[in-house]
Write a protein that holds these residues in place. Structure first.
Motif, short mmCIF file in Angstrom:
data_model
loop_
_atom_site.label_atom_id
_atom_site.label_comp_id
_atom_site.label_asym_id
_atom_site.label_seq_id
_atom_site.Cartn_x
_atom_site.Cartn_y
_atom_site.Cartn_z
N GLY A 57 69.72 9.29 117.61
CA GLY A 57 70.77 10.22 117.17
C GLY A 57 70.34 11.05 115.97
O GLY A 57 70.49 12.28 115.95
N ASN A 137 64.48 -2.34 114.35
CA ASN A 137 65.01 -1.51 115.45
C ASN A 137 64.11 -1.78 116.65
O ASN A 137 63.05 -2.41 116.53
CB ASN A 137 65.01 -0.03 115.07
CG ASN A 137 65.90 0.83 115.99
OD1 ASN A 137 66.47 0.34 116.97
ND2 ASN A 137 66.00 2.10 115.67
N GLU A 138 64.53 -1.32 117.81
CA GLU A 138 63.62 -1.40 118.95
C GLU A 138 62.53 -0.37 118.75
O GLU A 138 62.74 0.66 118.09
CB GLU A 138 64.36 -1.08 120.26
CG GLU A 138 65.16 -2.23 120.76
CD GLU A 138 65.11 -2.39 122.28
OE1 GLU A 138 65.87 -1.70 122.94
OE2 GLU A 138 64.32 -3.22 122.77
N ASP A 140 61.56 2.25 120.15
CA ASP A 140 61.95 3.25 121.16
C ASP A 140 60.85 4.29 121.40
O ASP A 140 60.81 4.91 122.46
CB ASP A 140 63.20 4.01 120.68
CG ASP A 140 64.41 3.11 120.55
OD1 ASP A 140 64.67 2.33 121.47
OD2 ASP A 140 65.11 3.20 119.52
N GLY A 150 67.17 -2.29 125.22
CA GLY A 150 68.00 -1.14 125.59
C GLY A 150 69.24 -0.99 124.74
O GLY A 150 69.86 0.06 124.73
N1 GLU Z 1 67.43 1.80 119.33
C1 GLU Z 1 68.39 2.89 119.50
C2 GLU Z 1 68.26 3.90 118.36
O1 GLU Z 1 67.83 3.56 117.28
C3 GLU Z 1 69.81 2.39 119.47
C4 GLU Z 1 70.24 1.48 120.57
C5 GLU Z 1 71.72 1.06 120.37
O2 GLU Z 1 72.44 1.80 119.68
O3 GLU Z 1 72.14 0.04 120.86
O4 GLU Z 1 68.63 5.04 118.54
#
Ligand code: GLU
Length: 260
Positions: A57, A137-138, A140, A150
């Motif tokens: 985001g 965080n993942e 991504d 996910g």
């Molecule tokens: N890892 C995603 C991110 O940082 C978010 C996933 C989630 O909001 O569950 O944008």
């Protein structure tokens, strides 16, 4: 029984809606509160882990993308930019309270493969030992579906299990788990205590209107299942009231407590 006095290690998960305005830009007031509250909890002597969303985001907004890209490579590019911005701001705000943060980006196999899991666990332990706050965080940016959880609700529960946390708090855009969809039923009530995740509960999360589902209640129930398996209490409460973390640690829960 929920025994807050026994809590020594806590994982706190923050969703994108708490971290950003509807424009996608950072919600600095919430971020500042978050850094202060977590630093204070750390000062109380607890080990603290922050699981953060928001990379995609924040990156989208920084790159001028107005709609969420459907192509994976653009999502990953957005995550790459957004993750930088997030860590920059965490580093800065936590430093205001003399706290050091360390970034940990995880994919599913870091947790499911024993040899990798052990290494990640060691990194967490070393960070705790050195007095730092892991920010997770993942990954991504390079992750593809097969190796990603996910959603960060599941990720936060897996991290809580990995570090053997005594509590997981999920700060969400909803006050807790309702007995029906609060946007459709004005008499909907928060369920204050859930003892186990059964099909009934899953039905409630998924079936209580798609709005709740989109709000992510299904993934939160899944996170609760992981916490039940690992005997970790989990609380869902509203991210607009980050200072509620103090009340929770004092045994007063404004939201839903999931505990065996
Ligand atoms: N890892 C995603 C991110 O940082 C978010 C996933 C989630 O909001 O569950 O944008």
């Amino acid at each position: 029984m929920f025994s807050p006095e026994k809590i020594k290690r806590i994982v706190i998960k923050i969703g994108t809606s708490t971290l950003t305005h509807s424009t996608g830009r950072l919600d600095l007031r919430h971020l500042e509160t978050l850094a202060r509250v977590l630093s204070d909890i750390k000062n109380m002597g607890l080990d603290v882990v922050l699981v953060t969303s928001g990379a995609i985001g924040v990156g989208m907004s920084k790159l001028g993308m107005t709609v969420r890209p459907s192509e994976l490579r653009y999502k990953q590019a957005a995550a790459s930019v957004g993750q930088c911005e997030l860590m920059h701001i965490y580093d800065k705000f936590f430093l205001d309270y003399s706290q050091v943060v360390g970034q940990i980006l995880i994919t599913k196999n870091d947790i499911t493969e024993e040899s990798r899991r052990e290494k990640v666990e060691n990194t967490f332990e070393a960070l705790f030992e050195l007095g730092a706050i892991p920010v997770v965080n993942e990954n991504d940016t390079t992750g593809v579906d097969e190796i990603l959880f996910g959603d960060n609700d599941t990720l936060s529960a897996e991290v809580a299990a990995l570090v053997r946390a005594d509590l997981l708090i999920i700060f969400s855009d909803i006050d807790g788990l309702y007995d029906s969809d609060p946007r459709e039923n004005k008499d909907a009530k928060i369920i204050s205590r859930v003892h186990f995740a059964d099909d009934n509960l899953k039905g409630l999360a998924g079936g209580a209107g798609t709005r709740l589902g989109t709000g992510g209640m299904v993934t939160k129930i899944h996170a609760a299942e992981v916490c039940f398996e690992n005997d970790i209490p989990m609380v869902i409460t509203n991210g607009k009231r980050l200072e509620d973390a103090y009340d929770i640690l004092a045994g007063k829960i404004n939201g839903t407590l999931f505990m065996k």
